[in-house]
Scaffold this motif. Structure first.
Motif, mmCIF file in Angstrom:
data_model
loop_
_atom_site.group_PDB
_atom_site.id
_atom_site.type_symbol
_atom_site.label_atom_id
_atom_site.label_comp_id
_atom_site.label_asym_id
_atom_site.label_seq_id
_atom_site.Cartn_x
_atom_site.Cartn_y
_atom_site.Cartn_z
ATOM 1 N N GLY A 118 0.835 -1.201 0.000
ATOM 2 C CA GLY A 118 0.000 0.000 0.000
ATOM 3 C C GLY A 118 0.861 1.239 0.000
ATOM 4 N N PRO A 119 0.242 2.403 0.234
ATOM 5 C CA PRO A 119 0.985 3.665 0.201
ATOM 6 C C PRO A 119 2.221 3.617 1.092
ATOM 7 C CG PRO A 119 -1.368 4.068 0.388
ATOM 8 C CD PRO A 119 -1.185 2.590 0.525
ATOM 9 N N GLY A 120 3.320 4.124 0.549
ATOM 10 C CA GLY A 120 4.561 4.172 1.324
ATOM 11 C C GLY A 120 5.420 2.937 1.143
ATOM 12 N N ASP A 121 4.842 1.878 0.575
ATOM 13 C CA ASP A 121 5.617 0.641 0.391
ATOM 14 C C ASP A 121 6.356 0.652 -0.947
ATOM 15 O OD1 ASP A 121 4.556 -0.247 2.747
ATOM 16 O OD2 ASP A 121 3.029 -1.531 1.806
ATOM 17 N N GLU A 122 7.516 0.077 -0.950
ATOM 18 C CA GLU A 122 8.262 -0.086 -2.206
ATOM 19 C C GLU A 122 8.377 -1.573 -2.531
ATOM 20 O OE1 GLU A 122 12.009 1.962 -1.937
ATOM 21 O OE2 GLU A 122 11.024 3.917 -1.680
ATOM 22 N N VAL A 123 8.249 -1.848 -3.823
ATOM 23 C CA VAL A 123 8.304 -3.238 -4.275
ATOM 24 C C VAL A 123 9.359 -3.335 -5.377
ATOM 25 C CG1 VAL A 123 6.981 -5.146 -5.256
ATOM 26 C CG2 VAL A 123 5.828 -3.468 -3.778
ATOM 27 N N LEU A 139 -1.332 0.396 -8.901
ATOM 28 C CA LEU A 139 -2.757 0.350 -8.558
ATOM 29 C C LEU A 139 -2.950 0.091 -7.067
ATOM 30 C CD1 LEU A 139 -4.291 -1.559 -11.607
ATOM 31 C CD2 LEU A 139 -4.755 0.795 -10.929
ATOM 32 N N ALA A 140 -1.988 -0.616 -6.480
ATOM 33 C CA ALA A 140 -2.052 -0.841 -5.035
ATOM 34 C C ALA A 140 -1.546 0.386 -4.273
ATOM 35 C CB ALA A 140 -1.225 -2.069 -4.664
ATOM 36 N N ARG A 141 -1.205 1.427 -5.022
ATOM 37 C CA ARG A 141 -0.702 2.698 -4.483
ATOM 38 C C ARG A 141 0.649 2.558 -3.796
ATOM 39 N NH1 ARG A 141 -5.163 7.100 -3.491
ATOM 40 N NH2 ARG A 141 -6.831 6.237 -4.744
ATOM 41 N N ALA A 142 1.328 1.479 -4.124
ATOM 42 C CA ALA A 142 2.706 1.321 -3.661
ATOM 43 C C ALA A 142 3.624 1.773 -4.793
ATOM 44 C CB ALA A 142 2.975 -0.125 -3.282
ATOM 45 N N LYS A 143 4.931 1.736 -4.538
ATOM 46 C CA LYS A 143 5.868 2.236 -5.543
ATOM 47 C C LYS A 143 6.680 1.078 -6.121
ATOM 48 C CE LYS A 143 9.895 5.219 -5.838
ATOM 49 N NZ LYS A 143 10.929 5.818 -5.026
ATOM 50 N N PRO A 144 6.543 0.839 -7.435
ATOM 51 C CA PRO A 144 7.404 -0.179 -8.028
ATOM 52 C C PRO A 144 8.813 0.375 -8.190
ATOM 53 C CG PRO A 144 5.962 0.786 -9.702
ATOM 54 C CD PRO A 144 5.653 1.497 -8.416
ATOM 55 N N VAL A 145 9.792 -0.381 -7.777
ATOM 56 C CA VAL A 145 11.192 0.067 -7.915
ATOM 57 C C VAL A 145 11.883 -0.868 -8.911
ATOM 58 C CG1 VAL A 145 13.390 0.420 -6.714
ATOM 59 C CG2 VAL A 145 11.222 0.941 -5.556
ATOM 60 N N PRO A 146 12.084 -0.389 -10.148
ATOM 61 C CA PRO A 146 12.739 -1.242 -11.135
ATOM 62 C C PRO A 146 14.184 -1.523 -10.728
ATOM 63 C CG PRO A 146 11.755 0.734 -12.137
ATOM 64 C CD PRO A 146 11.758 0.950 -10.659
ATOM 65 N N VAL A 147 14.578 -2.765 -10.802
ATOM 66 C CA VAL A 147 15.971 -3.136 -10.517
ATOM 67 C C VAL A 147 16.541 -3.719 -11.808
ATOM 68 C CG1 VAL A 147 17.518 -4.485 -9.059
ATOM 69 C CG2 VAL A 147 15.291 -3.734 -8.161
ATOM 70 N N LEU A 148 17.377 -2.929 -12.466
ATOM 71 C CA LEU A 148 17.911 -3.369 -13.761
ATOM 72 C C LEU A 148 18.830 -4.574 -13.565
ATOM 73 C CD1 LEU A 148 17.958 -2.717 -16.794
ATOM 74 C CD2 LEU A 148 20.037 -1.395 -16.366
ATOM 75 N N GLY A 149 18.492 -5.661 -14.259
ATOM 76 C CA GLY A 149 19.318 -6.862 -14.166
ATOM 77 C C GLY A 149 20.597 -6.710 -14.967
ATOM 78 N N ASP A 150 21.425 -7.718 -14.893
ATOM 79 C CA ASP A 150 22.731 -7.677 -15.551
ATOM 80 C C ASP A 150 22.578 -8.187 -16.986
ATOM 81 O OD1 ASP A 150 25.277 -7.998 -16.413
ATOM 82 O OD2 ASP A 150 25.920 -9.322 -14.780
ATOM 83 N N PRO A 151 22.777 -7.310 -17.996
ATOM 84 C CA PRO A 151 22.600 -7.741 -19.386
ATOM 85 C C PRO A 151 23.477 -8.944 -19.736
ATOM 86 C CG PRO A 151 23.024 -5.371 -19.268
ATOM 87 C CD PRO A 151 23.218 -5.909 -17.883
ATOM 88 N N ALA A 152 24.611 -9.060 -19.075
ATOM 89 C CA ALA A 152 25.511 -10.177 -19.375
ATOM 90 C C ALA A 152 24.968 -11.497 -18.831
ATOM 91 C CB ALA A 152 26.885 -9.896 -18.784
ATOM 92 N N ARG A 153 23.979 -11.423 -17.955
ATOM 93 C CA ARG A 153 23.380 -12.642 -17.388
ATOM 94 C C ARG A 153 21.893 -12.705 -17.736
ATOM 95 N NH1 ARG A 153 22.867 -12.229 -12.316
ATOM 96 N NH2 ARG A 153 22.588 -14.420 -11.929
ATOM 97 N N GLY A 154 21.564 -12.328 -18.956
ATOM 98 C CA GLY A 154 20.160 -12.384 -19.389
ATOM 99 C C GLY A 154 19.292 -11.441 -18.575
#
Ligand code: PLP
Length: 409
Positions: A118-123, A139-154
């Protein structure tokens, strides 16, 4: 837009699924008389196996046309629990009460995120990641935090990358293996290490294993979180019949979660859709129960996907410098198509995908849908000749320019 309609705060940041947008544009071009090779689609091109269709017809004839329990019919949840228990090494047995069957695994994911965050949460969302994860967390009003993977490992994420992206607000992560869009598959050791990290931090792990059966490595389905988890206390596993059984339109997915969470998800679902379609549940039951027939059907489709993957990879192997994730699962190829020359410019993936569709008649999905804009996703869930022709045209466009400068020109 109507002068009277002002979107509510609930959806103010929502955008249409980019994968669906591409299919719609391809359909529109087709309707206008163009021949389009659709390599944008995220669904098998096979028909649902006959024994499954028959089970649904029989169920309808026997009166399976009414509401069921919100969480799905007991025999289906029993079958799901039994299959899961075959993988858990006996650690915290899965009971049918831990299972909620939903209208597609997309709803299962929504249920889980809506109940957990919910609000204030990061995922944390390993990126590139399936487009709906980001939107569902929003939509759950939380914050998605993209974590870029390693291109060398797919593009897979490591414990280190996850730790670096975490803050005190992090509540969980969504792990998709085999991954859409890259096809990358996490090993048992990698899954264990991530679970250990999550356990230490008190995070929830939502594992999306919808492509588990579409695995081209040794020894059967792709490694599952259920096989390596020491505990299921903060683990939600999402699965469904859509991809492996060619049942996208039947809309059956499910979650396996700790009982208290499953109870909340059931309550949420009871106010949104009630039970998933009754005949579809009986179809899914046949898919799980008729193991021998299902095994044969999955093996046939998987072999066809493997052949198409290999054919496309062989074409791309001819291209100097082309970056392609060699996929161990699912039915996608993720291809690097350049880099934006400046931040103001339209991203390379979008430009490339548009030219490929408009000038070469091939639909693919721009990587911006998966938060990696310099890539495109090509699906090989299409007849072999379409995959070969589509990959050939894609390679031709690629060869016409190296990097953004020439793609844009
Ligand atoms: N998870 C992933 C990674 C997907 O790619 C998809 C569909 O494209 C889904 C979930 C949704 O599947 P379902 O049809 O069961 O809702």
């Amino acid at each position: 837009m109507s002068a009277f309609y002002i979107p509510s705060d609930n959806i103010s940041r929502l955008s249409e699924s980019a994968t669906i947008a591409v299919s719609s544009r391809a359909r529109a071009l087709r309707a206008a008389g163009r021949t389009i090779l659709d390599l944008g689609s995220g669904e098998p091109d096979f028909d649902t196996p006959e024994f499954i269709r028959r089970a649904a017809q029989d169920a309808i004839d026997a009166g399976a046309t009414r509401y069921t329990a919100t969480e799905g019919i007991l025999p289906l949840r029993e079958a799901i629990a039994a299959e899961a228990n075959g993988r858990t090494r006996g650690v915290q047995m899965v009971t049918p009460g831990d299972v909620v069957v939903s209208t597609g695994s997309k709803q299962s994911l929504f249920n889980a995120c809506f109940c957990l965050f919910g609000p204030g949460d990061e995922v944390l969302v390993p990126t590139p990641g399936w487009t709906s994860y980001y939107e569902i967390v929003e939509l759950a009003r939380a914050k998605p935090v993209p974590v870029l993977g390693d291109p060398a490992r797919g593009f897979k994420v490591s414990v280190d990358l996850l730790e670096r992206a975490a803050t005190s607000a992090t509540r969980g992560l969504i792990l998709n293996s085999p991954c859409n869009p890259t096809g990358a598959v996490y090993s048992r050791e990698e899954l264990s290490a991530i679970l250990e990290l999550a356990d230490g931090k008190g995070w929830w792990v939502i594992g999306d294993e919808i492509y588990r059966h579409l695995y081209y490595g040794e020894g059967g389905p792709a490694p599952s979180l259920l096989e390596v988890a020491e505990s299921r206390e903060k683990l939600v596993v999402i699965d469904g019949v859509a991809k492996a059984y060619a049942m996208t339109g039947w809309r059956i997915g499910w979650s396996i979660a700790p009982h208290a969470l499953a109870t909340s998800m059931k309550a949420l679902q009871s106010h949104v859709t009630s039970n998933p379609a009754t005949p579809s549940q009986y179809a899914a039951l046949a898919a799980l129960r008729e193991e021998r027939l299902a095994h044969a059907a999955i093996a046939e489709m998987r072999d066809a996907f493997r052949q198409r993957r290999d054919a496309a990879l062989a074409i791309f192997a001819e291209m100097e410098d082309m970056r392609v994730v060699a996929p161990d699962g699912a039915f996608y190829l993720y291809v690097g198509v350049g880099e934006a020359a400046s931040p103001d410019e339209e991203d390379a993936g979008t430009v490339f995908a548009r030219r490929l569709l408009d000038d070469y008649g091939v639909a693919v999905v721009p990587g911006s849908a998966f938060l990696t804009p310099d890539w495109i996703r090509m699906s090989y869930a299409a007849p072999l000749e379409d995959v070969v022709e589509g990959a050939t045209r894609l390679a031709r466009l690629y060869a016409a320019g190296s990097g953004m400068a020439r793609v844009v020109a």
